[in-house]
Design an enzyme around this catalytic site. Structure first.
Site, PDB file in Angstrom:
ATOM      1  N   ALA A 215     -41.761 111.346  62.983  1.00 54.64           N
ATOM      2  CA  ALA A 215     -40.729 111.261  61.947  1.00 54.64           C
ATOM      3  C   ALA A 215     -40.818 112.475  61.050  1.00 54.64           C
ATOM      4  CB  ALA A 215     -40.871 109.966  61.158  1.00 54.64           C
ATOM      5  N   VAL A 220     -47.853 110.162  64.939  1.00 60.07           N
ATOM      6  CA  VAL A 220     -48.999 109.305  65.220  1.00 60.07           C
ATOM      7  C   VAL A 220     -49.455 109.476  66.666  1.00 60.07           C
ATOM      8  CG1 VAL A 220     -49.787 106.906  65.391  1.00 60.07           C
ATOM      9  CG2 VAL A 220     -48.358 107.616  63.482  1.00 60.07           C
ATOM     10  N   ASP A 370     -42.222  98.873  52.053  1.00 60.91           N
ATOM     11  CA  ASP A 370     -41.342  99.152  53.190  1.00 60.91           C
ATOM     12  C   ASP A 370     -41.656  98.215  54.356  1.00 60.91           C
ATOM     13  OD1 ASP A 370     -39.367 100.394  54.647  1.00 60.91           O
ATOM     14  OD2 ASP A 370     -40.612 102.103  55.259  1.00 60.91           O
TER      15      ASP A 370
END
Length: 662
Positions: A215, A220, A370
């Site tokens: 992103a 990751v 979130d």
């Protein structure tokens, strides 16, 4: 020695004797957004490692009486954000000023084109036609995506700010994603080695050849620790993202100063304050050391909760741009069909999610900002697991108390008090005339609640509240926009898993149980507010509280809730009165103490027992029947005897005070 690791989703060869990684191949499974597949407890169970400092004190140099600090009224999350810090980082030399000017030019060109299209729509009379609004909202989303991570994050924030953005644009921003191509793996591996201070092959026996998620802020990788053999997720920050974000924040603040007058008139605060709130949260999200601290604190909060999984972290392997966390194997809430077919009890899982979310807000004051479906997992044993703790927020004890007040006032339908709560929470400026707002709140609550709890959902009440913010000078503080987003997202997840789900039917039992069993004196005071309305004791409300609390303890044989259950006595609860997990012994002891020591309450209870010129024996007997299995007589007697000297001393002091006063 050459080691090979083959696992689901990746295979890779690491040579412990050579400085470089030899890639063998990978079947990739990217998520749409960078949301770590892992989180943290304090430490890996297989290896005791040094822990990060748990301190959440505000760093030296913060100006504690600045508008941002006053508005926060809370947050001890360590943040390096100040306007001076941003300015000093952005304008270090003449070249930096040129870069800032070029960035201003790029932003001006893109935003200017969009504003020009809006102005043309107005001239042509198309500004409010559904087709044109949908087109412009999509163009806004595309423009924010093109302008980079700062604007993507700003768009995601604006998707929950009805005080700033109209609803049709908010709906489009809700689908704003921060998908970007991954940056080169060689760069990611270099950052890892820089943060670790050693070679990757010294720490990991295998690592995925490509990121499993990418992103705007980072990406990751999945790996296996060499010393323990445990699977971990490695979160690596995108190179160069921090200077870009700092430059944008500096520009946001410059531009915000131009709109201060309008912002004060519409929202009751400076536009720069809104930028400061946003900038503080964004810089916290960029600091992976802070994220590790966040996760450690979440682990401490939920350590004794068998229904919640907060995985472990390796703080000795973490740094400002790298985070190493336990890999979570579970079913994401993005796959509701897989959860339903997994054999997990969906009702129980939903209850775990709702209660854990409410505990974050009303007990701990530290909540996940979130909790979208990609950040929540359903484990095979029915537990809920949270991941990605870069975006968290805190509420002070005062704000938690006001939130509970708001719940109590909603139950009591005390709309004037609800409007006062808006001032205390920062939605309205002090001194605002609340008289016009009271009937509007009453209409919103009445329309949203309908005839029963079955008609209530947060999406409905939020939609109606969005209309209210355009009529009155209401501003939604950043932390409460996160609260709203958290509640809406969790309700959406629950409704995806079970379309007939009703949030309040799960939330009310939890709130009732807290009111009845929590030892906090402030909560006991709020319990009395619930039980007394217009000077009269609400017998039916107490019965429903007891039955709802039994549901909240998991001891009821009934389902999670039924449309007739409420605290206001408007319908009778169908819960079983069977006991199991609810212990009211301490509540009974505290009630006895308060009755003995509080003359005003004793008078109120005597009036309640003889209200309407009759003895309410039937109501008392019914209450005793309801609680007979929830009170341990031996425990109650033992504790009353133990506390008798203290109670006696307080009674004598109270009697002496009255004698002296008279």
């Amino acid at each position: 020695m050459k080691l090979y690791q083959r696992q689901a989703g990746f295979k890779m060869k690491l040579d412990a004797g050579q400085p470089r990684i030899v890639v063998r191949g990978l079947s990739r499974g990217c998520d749409r957004r960078l949301r770590c597949h892992a989180a943290v407890t304090t430490i890996s169970p297989a290896r005791a490692a040094s822990t990060l400092t748990p301190s959440r004190l505000r760093p030296l140099g913060r100006v504690d009486d600045s508008p941002l600090d006053i508005d926060r009224d809370t947050c001890n999350i360590i943040s390096k954000y100040t306007p001076e810090y941003v300015k000093n980082r952005v304008l270090r030399g003449p070249g930096d000023a040129v870069m800032a000017m070029l960035r201003i030019g790029e932003i001006t060109a893109r935003v200017g084109w969009f504003v020009g299209m809006l102005y043309a729509d107005r001239l042509l009379g198309h500004e409010d036609t559904p087709e044109r609004v949908k087109l412009r909202a999509a163009e806004l989303r595309e423009m924010l995506t093109a302008l980079g991570p700062s604007f993507i994050k700003a768009g995601q924030v604006l998707a929950n700010r009805p005080d700033i953005v109209r609803e049709d644009y908010m709906n489009e921003l809700c689908v704003l994603q921060d998908d970007v191509p991954p940056f080169p793996d060689s760069v990611a591996f270099s950052i890892m080695e820089e943060q670790l201070g050693r070679r990757l092959e010294d720490v990991f026996s295998s690592i995925s050849e490509k990121p499993v998620a990418a992103a705007s802020l980072g990406q990751v990788y999945k790996a296996v620790l060499r010393d323990t053999g445990e699977e971990v997720a490695i979160k690596v920050q995108r190179p160069g993202v921090e200077p870009t974000i700092l430059r944008d924040l500096y520009i946001f603040r410059l531009v915000g100063g131009l709109f201060n007058t309008l912002s004060r008139r519409r929202l009751g605060c400076d536009a720069r304050l809104i930028v400061d709130e946003f900038g503080e949260k964004l810089l916290e999200e960029l600091d992976y050391t802070q994220e590790a601290r966040n996760i450690q604190e979440f682990e401490r909060n939920f350590r004794s909760d068998p229904t919640v999984k907060i995985p472990w972290v390796r703080p000795d392997l973490c740094g400002p741009k790298m985070l190493v966390m336990e890999w979570i194997d579970g079913i994401r809430c993005t796959a509701p069909d897989a959860i339903r077919s997994s054999g997990v009890r969906v009702d129980a899982f939903i209850k775990c999610g709702v209660v854990s979310g409410l505990r974050q807000l009303l007990e701990f004051g530290l909540f996940h900002g979130d909790p979208h479906p990609g950040n929540i997992f359903c484990l095979r044993d029915g537990r809920i697991a949270y991941v990605d703790f870069g975006n968290v927020a805190e509420l002070s004890a005062r704000n938690k108390a006001v939130l509970i007040d708001a719940v109590v006032h909603a139950v009591n339908e005390d709309y004037s008090a609800m409007a006062e709560d808006f001032i205390k929470l920062g939605f309205l400026a002090p001194g605002t005339d609340i008289k016009p707002i009271v009937p509007a709140l009453e209409k919103i609550w009445a329309d949203s609640k309908g005839q029963s709890l079955a008609d209530f959902n947060f999406r409905t009440v939020t939609s109606k509240f969005n209309e209210l913010v355009y009529q009155y000078p209401i501003r939604i503080p950043e932390r409460y926009s996160l609260v709203i987003r958290s509640l809406l997202t969790q309700e959406g997840i629950c409704m995806t898993l079970k379309p007939e789900f009703h949030f309040l039917e799960v939330a009310y039992p939890y709130v009732a149980r807290r009111l009845l069993t929590d030892e906090d004196p402030a909560l006991r005071e709020r319990l009395f507010q619930v039980l007394f309305q217009d000077g009269k004791f609400q017998w039916k409300r107490l019965e429903n509280l007891l039955q709802l609390a039994r549901e909240g303890s998991g001891s009821s044989s009934s389902s999670v809730g039924s449309p007739g259950n409420s605290m206001d006595g408007s319908g009778s609860s169908s819960s079983s009165s069977s006991s199991g997990g609810l212990d009211l012994s301490d509540t009974a002891k505290d009630a006895l103490r308060v009755l003995l020591l509080d003359e005003k309450l004793r008078t109120q209870m005597m009036l309640a027992l003889t209200e309407d010129n009759k003895l309410h024996i039937a109501e008392v007997l019914n209450l005793l029947r309801l609680v007979q299995n929830d009170i341990n007589p031996q425990k109650l007697v033992t504790e009353v005897v133990r506390d008798a000297p203290s109670i006696g001393r307080q009674l004598l002091l109270s009697w002496a005070d009255r004698v002296l006063v008279s």
